[in-house]
Design a protein around this motif. Sequence first.
Motif, PDB file in Angstrom:
ATOM      1  N   ALA A  74       0.814  -1.224   0.000  1.00  0.00           N
ATOM      2  CA  ALA A  74       0.000   0.000   0.000  1.00  0.00           C
ATOM      3  C   ALA A  74       0.845   1.271   0.000  1.00  0.00           C
ATOM      4  CB  ALA A  74      -0.962  -0.011   1.185  1.00  0.00           C
ATOM      5  N   ALA A  75       1.818   1.359   0.886  1.00  0.00           N
ATOM      6  CA  ALA A  75       2.625   2.583   0.962  1.00  0.00           C
ATOM      7  C   ALA A  75       3.431   2.789  -0.314  1.00  0.00           C
ATOM      8  CB  ALA A  75       3.545   2.534   2.179  1.00  0.00           C
ATOM      9  N   ASN A 121       2.689   1.604  -3.300  1.00  0.00           N
ATOM     10  CA  ASN A 121       1.746   1.931  -4.375  1.00  0.00           C
ATOM     11  C   ASN A 121       1.338   3.393  -4.307  1.00  0.00           C
ATOM     12  OD1 ASN A 121       1.838  -0.681  -5.299  1.00  0.00           O
ATOM     13  ND2 ASN A 121      -0.148  -1.267  -4.462  1.00  0.00           N
ATOM     14  N   ARG A 122       1.071   3.883  -3.112  1.00  0.00           N
ATOM     15  CA  ARG A 122       0.673   5.288  -2.952  1.00  0.00           C
ATOM     16  C   ARG A 122       1.793   6.203  -3.421  1.00  0.00           C
ATOM     17  NH1 ARG A 122       0.137   9.898   0.061  1.00  0.00           N
ATOM     18  NH2 ARG A 122      -1.984  10.627   0.400  1.00  0.00           N
ATOM     19  N   SER A 157      -6.224  -0.035  -7.421  1.00  0.00           N
ATOM     20  CA  SER A 157      -5.275   0.479  -6.429  1.00  0.00           C
ATOM     21  C   SER A 157      -5.314   2.004  -6.392  1.00  0.00           C
ATOM     22  CB  SER A 157      -3.863  -0.017  -6.753  1.00  0.00           C
ATOM     23  OG  SER A 157      -2.959   0.427  -5.776  1.00  0.00           O
ATOM     24  N   LEU A 158      -5.376   2.618  -7.571  1.00  0.00           N
ATOM     25  CA  LEU A 158      -5.451   4.077  -7.629  1.00  0.00           C
ATOM     26  C   LEU A 158      -6.676   4.567  -6.856  1.00  0.00           C
ATOM     27  CD1 LEU A 158      -4.687   6.522 -10.396  1.00  0.00           C
ATOM     28  CD2 LEU A 158      -6.986   6.533  -9.484  1.00  0.00           C
ATOM     29  N   TYR A 159      -7.840   3.968  -7.129  1.00  0.00           N
ATOM     30  CA  TYR A 159      -9.077   4.443  -6.498  1.00  0.00           C
ATOM     31  C   TYR A 159      -9.173   4.076  -5.018  1.00  0.00           C
ATOM     32  CZ  TYR A 159     -10.681   6.148 -10.954  1.00  0.00           C
ATOM     33  OH  TYR A 159     -10.793   6.863 -12.113  1.00  0.00           O
ATOM     34  N   ARG A 160      -8.442   3.053  -4.570  1.00  0.00           N
ATOM     35  CA  ARG A 160      -8.393   2.773  -3.134  1.00  0.00           C
ATOM     36  C   ARG A 160      -7.674   3.888  -2.394  1.00  0.00           C
ATOM     37  NH1 ARG A 160      -8.129  -2.408  -4.754  1.00  0.00           N
ATOM     38  NH2 ARG A 160      -5.877  -2.502  -4.952  1.00  0.00           N
ATOM     39  N   HIS A 161      -6.640   4.426  -3.017  1.00  0.00           N
ATOM     40  CA  HIS A 161      -5.875   5.506  -2.393  1.00  0.00           C
ATOM     41  C   HIS A 161      -6.491   6.881  -2.643  1.00  0.00           C
ATOM     42  CE1 HIS A 161      -2.455   3.128  -1.050  1.00  0.00           C
ATOM     43  NE2 HIS A 161      -2.568   2.438  -2.177  1.00  0.00           N
ATOM     44  N   PHE A 162      -7.022   7.070  -3.836  1.00  0.00           N
ATOM     45  CA  PHE A 162      -7.519   8.382  -4.257  1.00  0.00           C
ATOM     46  C   PHE A 162      -8.862   8.196  -4.957  1.00  0.00           C
ATOM     47  CE2 PHE A 162      -2.856   8.278  -4.548  1.00  0.00           C
ATOM     48  CZ  PHE A 162      -2.560   9.168  -3.527  1.00  0.00           C
ATOM     49  N   ILE A 168      -6.172  13.029  -5.653  1.00  0.00           N
ATOM     50  CA  ILE A 168      -4.766  12.798  -6.003  1.00  0.00           C
ATOM     51  C   ILE A 168      -4.044  14.118  -6.237  1.00  0.00           C
ATOM     52  CG2 ILE A 168      -5.041  12.421  -8.491  1.00  0.00           C
ATOM     53  CD1 ILE A 168      -2.956  10.076  -8.088  1.00  0.00           C
ATOM     54  N   ALA A 226      -3.281  15.476  -2.855  1.00  0.00           N
ATOM     55  CA  ALA A 226      -2.195  14.701  -2.238  1.00  0.00           C
ATOM     56  C   ALA A 226      -0.834  15.127  -2.783  1.00  0.00           C
ATOM     57  CB  ALA A 226      -2.420  13.207  -2.459  1.00  0.00           C
TER      58      ALA A 226
END
Length: 185
Positions: A14-15, A17-18, A51-56, A62, A65
């Motif tokens: 996760a980190a 990927n972010r 993954s993109l939408y899980r974070h942002f 985004i 961020a």
Amino acid sequence: MSTPRRANRGPAAAADNRAALLAAARTTFAEHGLDAPLSLVARTAGVGQGSLYRHFPNREAIIVAVFEENIGQLEDLVANHESTLDELLDQIYTQLTGAVGLFEFLQPADSSDPRLSAVITRMHALLATELADDTHRGSIRADVTAGDIFLAVGMLGALLNKTPEAERARVAQRSWALLLRALRH
């Protein structure tokens, strides 16, 4: 050529990927503008759109961020009590020229997103902190305010957004030199 996808490491990634998504967003938005497909951001980061939408959850998230990361770097610089306004302005210029498209989003008058408003407030506070201390102010005139600098950076960002990429570096350097000349004694 697309960026190869990284192996799925689940929650442990996760980190990473972010961080990859933020770097990819900065690059993608700088090259293609804020309307660039978010799928391109995900591909550039080497992750899936999920993954993109899980974070942002959306484009604004985004973008904010990326700005928060930029402001964090500026705050770290100002936290060094020996830093000067000239160093802060140099770092702002570096961030601006590295992510031109993002700065069109940083408009205080029409910011309905409280996260973006917070980023703008933090930027003003950084500038005001350096301007308030004569030893940090350096060569910047006494009548220059944080709002003046913010306006100048916004004007440069708007100009660079409309400048063809092949000419952008030259125009950025020349415009920045003119702005600094106007702000200095």
